[in-house]
Design a protein around this motif. Sequence first.
Motif, PDB file in Angstrom:
ATOM      1  N   VAL A 283       0.961  -0.928  -0.189  1.00 34.74           N
ATOM      2  CA  VAL A 283      -0.021   0.050  -0.187  1.00 34.74           C
ATOM      3  C   VAL A 283       0.953   1.061   0.133  1.00 34.74           C
ATOM      4  N   SER A 284       0.538   1.893  -0.285  1.00 35.38           N
ATOM      5  CA  SER A 284       1.404   3.495  -0.490  1.00 35.38           C
ATOM      6  C   SER A 284       0.564   4.314   0.068  1.00 35.38           C
ATOM      7  N   LEU A 285       1.340   5.327   0.389  1.00 39.01           N
ATOM      8  CA  LEU A 285       1.263   6.445   2.070  1.00 39.01           C
ATOM      9  C   LEU A 285       2.024   7.506   2.381  1.00 39.01           C
ATOM     10  N   ASP A 286       2.043   8.166   2.842  1.00 36.67           N
ATOM     11  CA  ASP A 286       2.197   9.269   3.096  1.00 36.67           C
ATOM     12  C   ASP A 286       2.755   9.042   4.566  1.00 36.67           C
ATOM     13  N   LEU A 287       3.864   9.683   4.994  1.00 37.19           N
ATOM     14  CA  LEU A 287       4.380   9.633   6.471  1.00 37.19           C
ATOM     15  C   LEU A 287       4.476  10.988   6.970  1.00 37.19           C
ATOM     16  N   GLN A 288       4.438  11.050   8.462  1.00 37.60           N
ATOM     17  CA  GLN A 288       4.858  12.579   9.082  1.00 37.60           C
ATOM     18  C   GLN A 288       5.738  11.601  10.761  1.00 37.60           C
ATOM     19  N   LEU A 289       7.376  12.503  10.682  1.00 37.13           N
ATOM     20  CA  LEU A 289       8.158  11.588  11.221  1.00 37.13           C
ATOM     21  C   LEU A 289       8.000  11.977  12.167  1.00 37.13           C
ATOM     22  N   VAL A 290       7.381  11.750  13.910  1.00 41.83           N
ATOM     23  CA  VAL A 290       6.957  11.667  14.893  1.00 41.83           C
ATOM     24  C   VAL A 290       8.249  11.193  16.245  1.00 41.83           C
ATOM     25  N   SER A 291       8.156  10.400  16.060  1.00 38.78           N
ATOM     26  CA  SER A 291       8.880  10.126  17.171  1.00 38.78           C
ATOM     27  C   SER A 291      10.245   9.315  17.663  1.00 38.78           C
ATOM     28  N   PRO A 292      11.887   9.506  17.319  1.00 38.45           N
ATOM     29  CA  PRO A 292      12.637   9.037  16.918  1.00 38.45           C
ATOM     30  C   PRO A 292      13.364   8.894  18.193  1.00 38.45           C
ATOM     31  N   ARG A 293      13.594   8.174  18.047  1.00 37.22           N
ATOM     32  CA  ARG A 293      14.671   7.470  19.116  1.00 37.22           C
ATOM     33  C   ARG A 293      15.300   5.639  19.594  1.00 37.22           C
ATOM     34  N   PRO A 294      16.099   5.243  20.666  1.00 36.77           N
ATOM     35  CA  PRO A 294      17.032   4.285  20.494  1.00 36.77           C
ATOM     36  C   PRO A 294      16.277   2.837  20.771  1.00 36.77           C
ATOM     37  N   HIS A 295      16.658   2.742  20.106  1.00 30.31           N
ATOM     38  CA  HIS A 295      16.111   1.226  20.240  1.00 30.31           C
ATOM     39  C   HIS A 295      16.203   0.467  21.684  1.00 30.31           C
ATOM     40  N   PRO A 296      15.191   0.193  22.290  1.00 30.54           N
ATOM     41  CA  PRO A 296      15.261  -0.802  23.619  1.00 30.54           C
ATOM     42  C   PRO A 296      16.150  -1.683  23.966  1.00 30.54           C
ATOM     43  N   GLY A 297      16.501  -1.947  22.800  1.00 34.76           N
ATOM     44  CA  GLY A 297      17.573  -3.168  23.650  1.00 34.76           C
ATOM     45  C   GLY A 297      18.671  -2.546  23.516  1.00 34.76           C
ATOM     46  N   GLY A 298      18.978  -1.676  23.095  1.00 41.07           N
ATOM     47  CA  GLY A 298      20.530  -0.681  22.721  1.00 41.07           C
ATOM     48  C   GLY A 298      20.992  -1.317  21.462  1.00 41.07           C
ATOM     49  N   GLY A 299      22.258  -1.167  21.942  1.00 42.23           N
ATOM     50  CA  GLY A 299      23.606  -0.430  20.401  1.00 42.23           C
ATOM     51  C   GLY A 299      22.865   0.066  19.381  1.00 42.23           C
ATOM     52  N   LYS A 300      23.109   0.207  18.504  1.00 44.92           N
ATOM     53  CA  LYS A 300      23.204   1.227  16.978  1.00 44.92           C
ATOM     54  C   LYS A 300      21.557   1.112  16.309  1.00 44.92           C
ATOM     55  N   LEU A 301      20.776   0.171  17.150  1.00 44.24           N
ATOM     56  CA  LEU A 301      19.165   0.080  16.402  1.00 44.24           C
ATOM     57  C   LEU A 301      18.939   1.226  16.703  1.00 44.24           C
ATOM     58  N   PHE A 302      18.197   2.037  16.132  1.00 41.22           N
ATOM     59  CA  PHE A 302      16.981   3.549  15.719  1.00 41.22           C
ATOM     60  C   PHE A 302      15.439   2.932  15.475  1.00 41.22           C
ATOM     61  N   ILE A 303      14.442   3.797  16.388  1.00 39.48           N
ATOM     62  CA  ILE A 303      13.065   3.467  15.904  1.00 39.48           C
ATOM     63  C   ILE A 303      12.421   4.645  15.526  1.00 39.48           C
ATOM     64  N   LEU A 304      12.287   4.912  14.477  1.00 39.94           N
ATOM     65  CA  LEU A 304      11.570   5.211  13.544  1.00 39.94           C
ATOM     66  C   LEU A 304       9.982   5.657  14.010  1.00 39.94           C
ATOM     67  N   GLY A 305       9.139   6.216  14.787  1.00 40.81           N
ATOM     68  CA  GLY A 305       7.763   6.895  14.848  1.00 40.81           C
ATOM     69  C   GLY A 305       6.707   7.126  13.844  1.00 40.81           C
ATOM     70  N   PHE A 306       6.266   6.611  12.399  1.00 39.35           N
ATOM     71  CA  PHE A 306       5.536   7.626  11.951  1.00 39.35           C
ATOM     72  C   PHE A 306       3.894   7.386  11.927  1.00 39.35           C
ATOM     73  N   ARG A 307       4.119   8.855  11.829  1.00 35.02           N
ATOM     74  CA  ARG A 307       1.807   8.629  11.395  1.00 35.02           C
ATOM     75  C   ARG A 307       1.436   8.786  10.243  1.00 35.02           C
ATOM     76  N   PHE A 308       0.936   8.268  10.177  1.00 37.09           N
ATOM     77  CA  PHE A 308      -0.273   8.370   8.484  1.00 37.09           C
ATOM     78  C   PHE A 308      -0.528   9.368   8.307  1.00 37.09           C
ATOM     79  N   LEU A 309      -0.189  10.301   7.337  1.00 33.76           N
ATOM     80  CA  LEU A 309      -0.983  11.530   7.419  1.00 33.76           C
ATOM     81  C   LEU A 309      -2.277  11.516   6.533  1.00 33.76           C
ATOM     82  N   THR A 310      -2.337  10.461   5.712  1.00 39.72           N
ATOM     83  CA  THR A 310      -4.297  10.074   5.626  1.00 39.72           C
ATOM     84  C   THR A 310      -4.695   8.405   5.559  1.00 39.72           C
ATOM     85  N   LEU A 311      -5.342   7.670   5.887  1.00 36.38           N
ATOM     86  CA  LEU A 311      -5.396   5.762   5.046  1.00 36.38           C
ATOM     87  C   LEU A 311      -6.729   6.036   4.615  1.00 36.38           C
ATOM     88  N   PRO A 312      -6.767   6.073   3.044  1.00 34.67           N
ATOM     89  CA  PRO A 312      -7.749   5.596   2.672  1.00 34.67           C
ATOM     90  C   PRO A 312      -8.732   3.710   3.270  1.00 34.67           C
TER      91      PRO A 312
END
Length: 241
Positions: A189-218
């Motif tokens: 599915v094709s979606l438009d995303l907006q970044l709202v919550s970048p943060r380190p992965h809870p397990g540590g290391g060099k992994l990051f989690i980027l939280g995006f919200r859907f701007l529209t959802l057909p």
Amino acid sequence: MTGEAEPTDSTDFGLRNSLEIGTFLRELATRQDFLTVDYGYGQIVTRLLHVDTDSKTFIFDHGALRPMNGAVLAAHKLRFGASPDGVRIEFTTGTPCEVSLDNAPAFEVALPKVLFRMQRREYFRVETPTVDPYFCSGKLPDGQPFRLDVYDLSLGGVALKTQDENIANLEVGLTLNNVLLHLKDHGSVSLDLQLVSPRPHPGGGKLFILGFRFLTLPAQTEKVLQQMIAQLEIKRGALLR
């Protein structure tokens, strides 16, 4: 009058006890969540470094550009915003002072009188498969292609995983258009995303989690996601029995 602008949405919840506010901000600091700081005619992206409930102050990091840090110091009011786990956080403070923490410059300011948590939309989030994962693909604003595995998913947005620090440092509020969310048997599915919550992965290391919200959802896309999320939760429940 406190000078705080109260949201009009009846589902907004304001913390007004300094101990509760300090405890909440300390959790943001521990998780290393990013916040935006609006100083009137611009903003910086920062993290909370230390919260002291005894002195009712907190310390936050300098921004990337020196002129903007000078503007922060000169501002009479700062407006902070963040969206940890998709819940919008907002609060305002007065003028900060410059301090040094671990031999690096930073800002210190008094705790806000009110901290608002705006929970206008609540969506059930489900973790996605780690083996043969779902993924998103598209292009960054500079034209660079990307492919990121999905960490979790809801009808409100998607969390993506990355080890690329350049992607992890994208500015909060950034919009990515025409992103393809690949869902294996459920198609793409094709979606438009907006970044709202970048943060380190809870397990540590060099992994990051980027939280995006859907701007529209057909409607059709929402139906596909509803079916898929339900199936994933059924499978998860079966594994836990």
